[in-house]
Design a protein around this motif. Structure first.
Motif, PDB file in Angstrom:
ATOM      1  N   VAL A 218       9.649  18.808  -4.101  1.00  0.00           N
ATOM      2  CA  VAL A 218       8.447  18.401  -4.843  1.00  0.00           C
ATOM      3  C   VAL A 218       8.807  17.253  -5.787  1.00  0.00           C
ATOM      4  N   SER A 219       9.943  17.361  -6.437  1.00  0.00           N
ATOM      5  CA  SER A 219      10.413  16.302  -7.325  1.00  0.00           C
ATOM      6  C   SER A 219      10.624  15.004  -6.557  1.00  0.00           C
ATOM      7  N   ASP A 220      11.197  15.086  -5.371  1.00  0.00           N
ATOM      8  CA  ASP A 220      11.400  13.885  -4.545  1.00  0.00           C
ATOM      9  C   ASP A 220      10.072  13.217  -4.197  1.00  0.00           C
ATOM     10  N   ILE A 221       9.081  14.026  -3.844  1.00  0.00           N
ATOM     11  CA  ILE A 221       7.778  13.471  -3.463  1.00  0.00           C
ATOM     12  C   ILE A 221       7.112  12.796  -4.655  1.00  0.00           C
ATOM     13  N   PHE A 222       7.074  13.476  -5.800  1.00  0.00           N
ATOM     14  CA  PHE A 222       6.363  12.933  -6.948  1.00  0.00           C
ATOM     15  C   PHE A 222       7.099  11.781  -7.625  1.00  0.00           C
TER      16      PHE A 222
ATOM     17  N   ILE B 154      13.880   8.363  14.565  1.00  0.00           N
ATOM     18  CA  ILE B 154      12.483   7.920  14.449  1.00  0.00           C
ATOM     19  C   ILE B 154      12.283   7.019  13.234  1.00  0.00           C
ATOM     20  N   PRO B 155      12.769   7.408  12.030  1.00  0.00           N
ATOM     21  CA  PRO B 155      12.525   6.549  10.864  1.00  0.00           C
ATOM     22  C   PRO B 155      13.059   5.130  11.019  1.00  0.00           C
ATOM     23  N   ARG B 156      14.148   4.949  11.739  1.00  0.00           N
ATOM     24  CA  ARG B 156      14.708   3.612  11.906  1.00  0.00           C
ATOM     25  C   ARG B 156      13.825   2.720  12.769  1.00  0.00           C
ATOM     26  N   LYS B 157      12.976   3.321  13.585  1.00  0.00           N
ATOM     27  CA  LYS B 157      12.181   2.543  14.539  1.00  0.00           C
ATOM     28  C   LYS B 157      10.762   2.254  14.045  1.00  0.00           C
ATOM     29  N   ILE B 158      10.406   2.757  12.858  1.00  0.00           N
ATOM     30  CA  ILE B 158       9.049   2.530  12.356  1.00  0.00           C
ATOM     31  C   ILE B 158       9.089   1.680  11.086  1.00  0.00           C
ATOM     32  N   SER B 159       7.914   1.196  10.691  1.00  0.00           N
ATOM     33  CA  SER B 159       7.832   0.316   9.524  1.00  0.00           C
ATOM     34  C   SER B 159       8.112   1.091   8.230  1.00  0.00           C
ATOM     35  N   LYS B 160       8.414   0.357   7.166  1.00  0.00           N
ATOM     36  CA  LYS B 160       8.762   0.955   5.872  1.00  0.00           C
ATOM     37  C   LYS B 160       7.644   1.855   5.327  1.00  0.00           C
ATOM     38  N   PRO B 161       6.380   1.427   5.333  1.00  0.00           N
ATOM     39  CA  PRO B 161       5.314   2.323   4.835  1.00  0.00           C
ATOM     40  C   PRO B 161       5.200   3.617   5.651  1.00  0.00           C
ATOM     41  N   ASN B 162       5.398   3.495   6.958  1.00  0.00           N
ATOM     42  CA  ASN B 162       5.345   4.686   7.799  1.00  0.00           C
ATOM     43  C   ASN B 162       6.575   5.575   7.593  1.00  0.00           C
ATOM     44  N   GLN B 163       7.712   4.957   7.240  1.00  0.00           N
ATOM     45  CA  GLN B 163       8.896   5.751   6.911  1.00  0.00           C
ATOM     46  C   GLN B 163       8.635   6.623   5.688  1.00  0.00           C
ATOM     47  N   VAL B 164       7.968   6.066   4.694  1.00  0.00           N
ATOM     48  CA  VAL B 164       7.646   6.826   3.484  1.00  0.00           C
ATOM     49  C   VAL B 164       6.719   7.983   3.833  1.00  0.00           C
ATOM     50  N   LYS B 165       5.699   7.718   4.641  1.00  0.00           N
ATOM     51  CA  LYS B 165       4.774   8.778   5.056  1.00  0.00           C
ATOM     52  C   LYS B 165       5.499   9.874   5.836  1.00  0.00           C
ATOM     53  N   LEU B 166       6.410   9.458   6.715  1.00  0.00           N
ATOM     54  CA  LEU B 166       7.181  10.428   7.497  1.00  0.00           C
ATOM     55  C   LEU B 166       8.063  11.285   6.588  1.00  0.00           C
ATOM     56  N   LYS B 167       8.717  10.647   5.620  1.00  0.00           N
ATOM     57  CA  LYS B 167       9.579  11.400   4.690  1.00  0.00           C
ATOM     58  C   LYS B 167       8.761  12.398   3.874  1.00  0.00           C
ATOM     59  N   ILE B 168       7.577  11.994   3.430  1.00  0.00           N
ATOM     60  CA  ILE B 168       6.715  12.918   2.692  1.00  0.00           C
ATOM     61  C   ILE B 168       6.322  14.085   3.585  1.00  0.00           C
TER      62      ILE B 168
END
Length: 155
Positions: free
Chosen positions: A146-150, A74-88
């Protein structure tokens, strides 16, 4: 980030130490079984408990290094900003799971085995000590996520 590096170093050294003890323990078992002819009574149980600790703490270590298995279809098929939201979002799900299953569930397991005074058969150590790795690992994974997110280190 300085505390994360210190935790990484302590956790990595702990895993190396546990593996070293496990190797010596298994070598002792082989020696006493095949050379001496009388197998040691505690080595099997100790190897089992050390393997549990290596597996569970190793999962926390790998999570902190962001080397855990991930499906990235899924992350490979979406835009970069949406990838960040998905990872969060995924990291938040991991935090919730670790809190519920590892920290709370693990702490309850430790408490129950402590109250019931359950001891291992050969080593005669409290099983609560063996199970203590579960909530510890859960807290470590939560800290890492939490560290990764912040710190915006999602990739």
């Amino acid at each position: 980030m300085e505390i994360r590096k210190k935790i990484d170093k302590v956790l990595g050294n702990t895993l190396v130490l546990i593996m070293a003890v496990m190797v010596v323990n298994v070598l002792w078992q082989v020696f006493t079984r095949f050379i001496v002819g009388t197998p040691s009574s505690f080595t099997d149980e100790l190897a089992r408990y050390l393997m549990i600790w290596v597996g569970v703490l190793g999962a926390a270590y790998v999570s902190g290094k962001r080397m855990h298995v991930a499906i990235d279809l899924i992350p490979r098929k979406i835009s970069k900003p949406n990838q960040v939201k998905l990872k969060i979002f995924v990291n938040i799900l991991i935090i919730i799971f670790c809190l519920a299953a590892l920290v709370i569930g693990g702490a309850r397991l430790v408490y129950i085995t402590y109250v019931l005074e359950q001891y291992s058969p050969a080593l005669q150590i409290p099983l609560a000590l063996v199970y203590l790795v579960i909530p510890i690992s859960g807290l470590l994974i939560i800290f890492y996520k939490v560290s990764d997110i912040f710190n915006k280190q999602l990739f």
